[in-house]
Design a protein around this motif. Structure first.
Motif, short mmCIF file in Angstrom:
data_model
loop_
_atom_site.label_atom_id
_atom_site.label_comp_id
_atom_site.label_asym_id
_atom_site.label_seq_id
_atom_site.Cartn_x
_atom_site.Cartn_y
_atom_site.Cartn_z
N MET A 1 0.88 -1.29 -0.11
CA MET A 1 -0.07 -0.05 0.09
C MET A 1 0.86 1.19 0.05
SD MET A 1 -2.68 -1.26 -0.42
CE MET A 1 -3.88 0.02 0.12
N ILE A 2 0.46 2.27 -0.69
CA ILE A 2 1.12 3.44 -0.75
C ILE A 2 1.21 4.19 0.38
CG2 ILE A 2 1.43 5.71 -1.77
CD1 ILE A 2 -0.31 4.53 -4.21
N VAL A 3 0.11 4.06 1.53
CA VAL A 3 0.24 4.88 2.67
C VAL A 3 1.30 4.21 3.58
CG1 VAL A 3 -1.12 5.40 4.71
CG2 VAL A 3 -2.16 5.43 2.39
N GLN A 4 1.67 3.05 3.74
CA GLN A 4 2.34 2.20 4.53
C GLN A 4 3.76 2.43 3.84
OE1 GLN A 4 1.22 -1.77 4.60
NE2 GLN A 4 -0.74 -1.45 5.73
N GLU A 5 4.09 2.63 2.63
CA GLU A 5 5.33 2.84 2.07
C GLU A 5 5.65 4.26 1.97
OE1 GLU A 5 4.96 1.32 -1.76
OE2 GLU A 5 4.61 -0.87 -1.40
N LEU A 6 4.75 5.21 2.46
CA LEU A 6 5.18 6.77 2.34
C LEU A 6 6.05 7.03 3.22
CD1 LEU A 6 4.21 9.22 0.95
CD2 LEU A 6 2.46 9.57 2.55
N GLU A 7 7.41 7.38 2.76
CA GLU A 7 8.34 8.15 3.59
C GLU A 7 8.35 9.86 3.65
OE1 GLU A 7 10.58 6.89 5.58
OE2 GLU A 7 9.95 4.64 5.14
N LEU A 8 8.51 10.28 4.62
CA LEU A 8 8.18 11.78 5.03
C LEU A 8 9.49 12.61 5.26
CD1 LEU A 8 4.81 12.04 6.84
CD2 LEU A 8 5.15 12.11 4.43
N ASP A 9 9.87 13.61 4.85
CA ASP A 9 11.12 14.46 4.98
C ASP A 9 10.34 15.85 5.51
OD1 ASP A 9 13.47 15.46 5.80
OD2 ASP A 9 14.15 15.17 3.66
N LEU A 10 10.05 15.99 6.50
CA LEU A 10 9.34 17.40 7.14
C LEU A 10 10.53 18.05 7.98
CD1 LEU A 10 5.81 16.20 7.54
CD2 LEU A 10 6.69 17.00 5.29
N ASP A 11 10.10 19.37 8.21
CA ASP A 11 10.88 20.24 9.22
C ASP A 11 10.78 19.38 10.58
OD1 ASP A 11 11.54 21.63 7.21
OD2 ASP A 11 10.11 23.33 7.37
N ALA A 12 9.61 19.28 10.90
CA ALA A 12 9.30 18.79 12.41
C ALA A 12 9.31 17.06 12.47
CB ALA A 12 7.86 19.27 12.81
N PHE A 13 9.51 16.39 11.33
CA PHE A 13 9.51 15.00 11.53
C PHE A 13 10.09 14.43 10.25
CE2 PHE A 13 7.34 10.88 10.36
CZ PHE A 13 7.57 10.16 11.42
N GLU A 14 10.78 13.04 10.47
CA GLU A 14 11.42 12.51 9.14
C GLU A 14 11.28 11.02 9.48
OE1 GLU A 14 15.50 12.16 6.78
OE2 GLU A 14 15.36 13.35 8.33
N GLY A 15 10.54 10.13 8.63
CA GLY A 15 10.39 9.16 8.77
C GLY A 15 8.90 8.41 8.22
N PRO A 16 8.51 7.12 8.63
CA PRO A 16 7.33 7.03 7.69
C PRO A 16 6.16 7.41 8.28
CG PRO A 16 7.97 5.19 9.46
CD PRO A 16 9.21 6.33 9.53
N PHE A 17 4.98 7.59 7.62
CA PHE A 17 3.83 7.94 7.89
C PHE A 17 3.03 7.49 9.06
CE2 PHE A 17 -0.59 9.16 6.48
CZ PHE A 17 -0.63 10.35 7.15
N ASP A 18 3.06 6.06 9.09
CA ASP A 18 2.59 5.12 10.23
C ASP A 18 3.16 5.98 11.66
OD1 ASP A 18 1.09 3.85 8.34
OD2 ASP A 18 2.45 2.25 8.30
#
Length: 250
Positions: A1-18
Motif C-alpha cells: 500500500m502507498i500509505v504504508q510505504e510513504l516516507e516523509l521528510d518534513l521540518d518537524a518529522f522525518e520517517g514513515p507516515f505510520d
C-alpha cells in the motif's frame, strides 16, 4: 500500500507516515508543527511513481489526512472550535483513533467479502418457488381441434432437403495441366508460372502447381526461384543439358 510505504521528510518529522500517526496519537509530537501540505505533496509524488491509480490507497489517505486536518484545526483555533464542537484536544485524538479503528474494521470486512466472492463466486443458486409450496394449476384455454390437427400435420411433414452444392469444391484434373505445361514447353523453352496461370482461380492455380511438381519429379522440367515470393521460372530439362554442354564445349 502507498500509505504504508510513504516516507516523509518534513521540518518537524522525518520517517514513515505510520510512525507520525502513532506519535500524534500518543501526543509525543505537536501536530501544529507538522506540515500537512508536505505530507500531501509526498503522497502525490509517491502516487505518480506507480503505473496505475490505487483507489483503495487514495481512500485510506483521504480519511487519515482529513482527520489530521480536523485535529490540527482544533488545536490552532481552540476558541472558535469550541463553538463548533465541544471536544478537547485529548478527546479529538481519541476520536481520531476511533475513526482509524472503524476504518480498519470496515477495510477488513471489505477484504473478507472480497475473499468470499473469489472463493464462492462460481456458485449458482436455483431461483424458483419453495419445494413445499402449493402448485398453482393453470387452466387450459379453449382449444380448436382443427387448428391442432393442422399443426400436427406440419410437424409430421418432412422438411425440404438442404442443398450443399454451393459448399462443394470442384477440382480440375491434374492431367489437364500436365498436358498444358507440356504443350507450352514444346513451343517455348522457358515459361513464367504466374503469367501462364493468369486469370485462373485459386483452386485451378493450386492444381496447376501440383502438376508442375509432378513434372519436376519426373525430370521433365526444372524450376527456378531467385528468392521467396519471387517469380517461378519453368524450363525444359533438355534445354539445361544443351546449355551446360555448350558451356563445357566452349
Amino acid at each position: 500500500m502507498i500509505v504504508q510505504e510513504l516516507e516523509l521528510d518534513l521540518d518537524a518529522f522525518e520517517g514513515p507516515f505510520d510512525l507520525l500517526l502513532a506519535l500524534v496519537l500518543k501526543e509525543e509530537l505537536d501536530l501544529r508543527d507538522v506540515d500537512l501540505a508536505g505530507i500531501i505533496t509526498a503522497f502525490l509524488k509517491r502516487l505518480a511513481q506507480r503505473e496505475e491509480l490505487d483507489l483503495e490507497a487514495c481512500g485510506e489517505f483521504l480519511v487519515l489526512i482529513a482527520a489530521l486536518l480536523e485535529l490540527k484545526a482544533r488545536a490552532l483555533f481552540p476558541d472558535e472550535s469550541a463553538e463548533l464542537a465541544e471536544l478537547e484536544p485529548e478527546e479529538a485524538a481519541e476520536e481520531l483513533a476511533r475513526r482509524l479503528a472503524e476504518y480498519r474494521r470496515m477495510k477488513d470486512a471489505a477484504h473478507w467479502l472480497r475473499d468470499r466472492l473469489d472463493s464462492e463466486g462460481d456458485r449458482f443458486f436455483r431461483l424458483g418457488p419453495a419445494p413445499l409450496a402449493p402448485k398453482v394449476e393453470q387452466p387450459l384455454a379453449p382449444q380448436d381441434p382443427g387448428r391442432l390437427a393442422d399443426v400436427l400435420r406440419l410437424l409430421a411433414k418432412e422438411p425440404a432437403q438442404v442443398s450443399l452444392a454451393h459448399m462443394a469444391l470442384r477440382f480440375p484434373p491434374v492431367s489437364q495441366f500436365l498436358e498444358r505445361f507440356r504443350a507450352v514447353l514444346r513451343r517455348r523453352s522457358r515459361v513464367d508460372f504466374e503469367q501462364e496461370m493468369a486469370g485462373l482461380s485459386r483452386v485451378e492455380q493450386a492444381v496447376a502447381f501440383l502438376a508442375l511438381l509432378e513434372l519436376r519429379r519426373n525430370g521433365e522440367v526444372a524450376i527456378e526461384q531467385s528468392a521467396p515470393f519471387a517469380p517461378i521460372r519453368i524450363s525444359r530439362t533438355d534445354v539445361e543439358r544443351e546449355d551446360s554442354w555448350t558451356l563445357r564445349s566452349a
